[in-house]
Enzyme design. Structure first.
Site, PDB file in Angstrom:
ATOM      1  N   SER A   1       0.768  -1.120   0.123  1.00  0.00           N
ATOM      2  CA  SER A   1      -0.205   0.167  -0.053  1.00  0.00           C
ATOM      3  C   SER A   1       0.877   1.219   0.043  1.00  0.00           C
ATOM      4  CB  SER A   1      -1.106   0.023   1.167  1.00  0.00           C
ATOM      5  OG  SER A   1      -0.249   0.394   2.380  1.00  0.00           O
TER       6      SER A   1
ATOM      7  N   LYS B   1      -6.185   4.182   8.523  1.00  0.00           N
ATOM      8  CA  LYS B   1      -5.465   4.876   7.799  1.00  0.00           C
ATOM      9  C   LYS B   1      -6.063   6.556   7.989  1.00  0.00           C
ATOM     10  CE  LYS B   1      -3.327   1.484   5.109  1.00  0.00           C
ATOM     11  NZ  LYS B   1      -3.430   0.988   3.678  1.00  0.00           N
TER      12      LYS B   1
END
Ligand SMILES: Nc1ncnc2c1ncn2[C@@H]1O[C@H](COP(=O)(O)OP(=O)(O)OP(=O)(O)O)[C@@H](O)[C@H]1O
Ligand SMILES: [Mg+2]
Length: 810
Positions: free
Chosen positions: A692, A735
């Site tokens: 990611s 996140k």
């Protein structure tokens, strides 16, 4: 002596014809000629008859009653054939009645009745025996009878063996037959029939038949006796041997053991053990009986049996809690967690609704530490109304921990599953397999393989534990597993479970949990009240932001308890104090300077080659700064900061993308051969991996190469492909929360994640963050870099006009 002898004689009289005689009827008895028997005379008419006889020639006609129950028989109730007898002796009894001794003289028969009011009497005639057979025939019959009789005497030693002379006249034969029949016990009817037979040879045959039958009876009786005898002997032998064993045991001090064994047997019977188990117990008890109680093996067996008896085999807890109640119980103990709670209620409803669904899949609660997985599982047990037991699997390496050790090992025990079953002592508890992802394997086998059997509804009906050696039914147990990460769970286990994800809490959720649960609970535990110790929302937020860094609320709770302890100390130091209001100053004084204060982003700093990525960690989301530095060299690429393989590959993919975009970015085509590139991600002690960070790596490199600064208020996450496409990633909630905590204003995300984010908008609730969804790396660069990166227009460039702004929308 009260008895008075009236008369005594031994005279007999000659043969008589049509002679009037008093009749003495007998119950159940027929008298034969030549026999002398005592008779008790009680009936008045009979006494009168005897008295009448005594006045005459002492003769009476004795015959039997057809019906023995009649008390006053008439002539018609008597057999016609009887015996003319002489009364030999009469004794008067003290209580009335007579005892007489009579001797049968000869067969006689009633001819006509004599009407006499006082006693029965009749005209009788003596019967002479007929002899129609030849003497040879008689002799043959006689010999046969003698043989039979001798045989009979051998069997029945109560009768005299010499009653039948070897040679005899017909008269002697007649007498001998009568005498023999006196000695044989036969029913009245048979005796009466014998009395009535006229022909001598017929009488002989009749006696032979009776003897034959009696011999058979005697032989059969002997046989039965013998078999009974042998059985008795066997029993006696066993009894004797058992007594001997007892005596030996006593000598050896095994007496208490017998009592104990008996006690175990009774207990096992009461428990209604399954057949396999009951047989096993019995076998072990038999072994135990034959060994000294103090031996090591005996104690192993005792320990084993104790386990078998201590496990639950039938006892169940009845769950009669309604779904509404279950929901209340779940809400009572946990704030938020809307989705997981919904899933759990669905699961409970399904179990309640149908028996078939009792085989429903095993639930696995997955989420970061401290988000309430363990406590949620115990709330499930409570809402099912069942016993609860937690089995910590963290660090488990040995299969025997699940399945037990074989009994041959010293101090062997069953595995953790059966230990839990013993502890809850019902067959349908909720068992929590905590931290299922933290198991590992070593040379002693793989514990997860054993768990496969436990968690398979098809197999766990007969779970096999090495220690127990008999199968145990786990099919009624509700298993719930918990894990922090799916990666740690072997695929076959993973496949058997239904996963329910619990993500980290946002600040707001943490505040909510603290206000509703953690603070009230801990105040109560510390004997404080909200009035005495005032902790405002701002203080809680301060604690959440600056003193904890976690996805769950465990650290927060720990800090709260620390503060409460300090408050108590304060009250003790100043007894007059009424209350304590917590201020930021006090918090700092007590807890020291903030540990996790989020450093404000250095907006002024030139952020060339420095991009902010978003990472998912076990303690929630985090902001990850990626630095790139380019120096003159030969085209080497160096990656530092403990990057995992996937992350390194992402870096190379990013480089290839950059090379493909070199002209548009204004880079020389051979830039990669003249420069060395060094990519570093700080906090090198923590290993980092995952795809990611792809777009962040790329942004950082482009920024450094083109000396174009990255917008400090932008953070991003997304996987990059060689052609610069941006692929979706996970852990978005954590996140975005991390980005918001760090003061980020814009988050760049893969467009493919948009639906997912739309779904959790309510949960995220980020006030000041703009979310921008992108498809390509080109868009990322446009958004992230302060100046437009592309000196030449892009053919494929595609601007996204509808960037979502979650916060403003909500
Ligand atoms: N939603 C919630 N509402 C109320 N209390 C909560 C909530 N989530 C967690 N807690 C509390 O947080 C504490 C820690 O929870 P728990 O031990 O269940 O975490 P966990 O998910 O099992 O963590 P780990 O993975 O480390 O085992 C417990 O005291 C629990 O009551
Ligand atoms: Mg836990």
């Amino acid at each position: 002596m009260n008895e008075e002898t009236i008369f005594q004689s031994s005279l007999s009289s000659p043969s008589l014809q049509n002679h009037q005689l008093p009749i003495l009827p007998l119950k159940n008895m027929a008298i034969l000629p030549k026999s002398i028997i005592p008779i008790v005379v009680g009936r008045k008419t009979s006494i009168k008859a005897v008295e009448a006889a005594l006045q005459g020639d002492r003769m009476v006609f004795i015959t039997a009653q057809r019906d023995t129950n009649l008390d006053k028989p008439g002539l018609e109730d008597l057999y016609d054939y009887g015996t003319r007898s002489t009364i030999l002796q009469v004794v008067r009894m003290p209580k009335g009645g007579l005892k007489i001794l009579v001797e049968g003289i000869c067969r006689s028969r009633i001819i006509t009745s004599d009407t006499n009011q006082e006693y029965l009497s009749a005209y009788c005639t003596d019967i002479t025996t007929l002899i129609t057979s030849s003497s040879i025939e008689l002799e043959a019959l006689w010999r046969h009878t003698r043989t039979k009789y001798t045989q009979y005497c051998q069997l029945n030693n109560k009768i005299p063996a010499d009653l039948l002379p070897e040679t005899a006249s017909s008269l002697e034969i007649e007498h001998a037959l009568d005498t023999v029949l006196v000695h044989i016990t036969i029913p009245l009817e048979e005796r009466q029939k014998f009395l009535e037979i006229m022909e001598l040879s017929d009488r002989i045959l009749y006696i032979c038949k009776i003897l034959d039958r009696e011999i058979t009876i005697f032989e059969t009786e002997e046989r039965i006796k013998a078999s009974i005898q042998s059985q008795v002997e066997k029993n006696q032998r066993e009894y004797y041997l058992n007594e001997q064993i007892k005596a030996i045991n006593k000598e050896l001090g095994r007496d208490d053991q017998q009592v104990e064994i008996q006690h175990i047997r009774t207990k096992a019977k009461k428990l209604r053990l399954p057949q396999e188990c009951a047989e096993k117990v019995e076998r072990e008890l038999k072994r135990l009986e034959n060994m000294p109680s103090s031996s090591a093996e005996a104690s192993v067996i005792r320990h084993y049996i104790e386990w078998l008896l201590a496990l639950p085999w039938h006892k169940i807890s009845r769950d009669n809690i309604s779904i509404a109640d279950a929901e209340k119980i779940l809400n009572k103990q946990h704030a938020g967690l809307k989705k997981p709670k919904e899933r759990i209620i669905e699961f409970l409803a399904a179990r309640k609704f149908s028996n078939a669904l009792k085989k429903s899949p095993i639930i696995c609660l997955v989420g970061p530490p401290g988000v309430g997985k363990t406590s949620l599982a115990s709330a499930i047990a409570e809402s099912l109304g069942r016993e609860f037991r937690r089995i910590p699997l963290g660090g488990l390496r040995d299969e025997a921990e699940i399945r037990g050790h074989r009994r041959t090992y010293i101090s062997a025990l069953p595995g953790k599953i059966l230990q839990a079953m013993r502890h809850v002592s019902t067959v349908n508890p909720v068992i929590l397999l905590d931290e299922i992802d933290k198991m590992s394997m070593d040379a002693h086998g793989d514990p997860s393989a054993a768990l496969l059997e436990v968690l398979d509804p098809e197999q766990n009906k007969a779970f096999f534990d090495h220690f127990l050696e008999v199968s145990y039914d786990l099919s009624q147990v509700v298993f719930i597993a918990t894990a922090n990460q799916l990666d740690g769970i072997p695929y076959p286990l993973h496949d058997r479970m239904e996963l329910i994800f619990l993500s980290g809490y946002s600040e707001q959720e943490k505040l909510d949990i603290a206000q509703k649960f953690l603070l009230p609970r801990n105040l109560k535990e510390h004997n404080l009240t909200a009035r005495k110790c005032k902790i405002s929302e701002d203080i809680l937020l301060l604690l959440i932001r600056e003193y904890t860094r976690e996805a769950g609320v465990r650290q927060l709770e720990r800090i709260l308890t620390k503060i409460l302890r300090k408050v108590i100390q304060l009250f003790l130091d100043e007894p007059s104090r009424a209350s304590c209001v917590l201020t930021p100053k006090l918090v700092r004084e007590w807890l020291g300077h903030s540990k996790f204060k989020i450093k404000p982003l250095n907006v002024t700093e030139e952020r060339i080659g420095l991009a902010s990525g978003l990472a998912w960690t076990e303690v929630g989301g985090d902001l990850l700064e990626i630095e790139t530095s380019i120096v003159t060299g030969k085209g080497n690429v160096t990656l530092t900061g403990q990057l995992g393989d996937v992350m390194q590959e992402s870096a190379y993919a990013a480089l290839t993308y950059i090379r493909s975009r070199a002209p548009q970015l204004g880079l020389k085509p051979n830039f990669n051969t003249t420069k060395d590139i060094h990519i570093h991600i700080p906090e090198g002690a923590t290993p980092k991996d995952g795809p990611s960070a792809g777009i962040t790596l790329c942004t950082s490199i482009v920024s450094e190469m083109t000396k174009n600064p990255v917008n400090p208020l932008v953070a991003m996450t997304g996987e990059i492909t060689l052609r610069g496409r941006v692929l979706p990633v996970g852990g978005l909630k954590e996140k975005i929360l991390a980005a918001s905590q760090h003061g980020i204003k814009t988050v760049i995300l893969p467009r493919d994640n948009k639906d997912e984010i739309d779904e959790m908008q309510a949960e995220i609730n980020t006030r000041d963050i703009t979310l921008k969804f992108v498809d390509t790396m080109d868009e990322v660069l446009e958004q992230a870099l302060l100046r437009s990166p592309f000196s030449k227009p892009l053919k494929t460039s595609k601007r996204d006009d509808d960037y979502a702004q979650v916060s403003k929308a909500s």
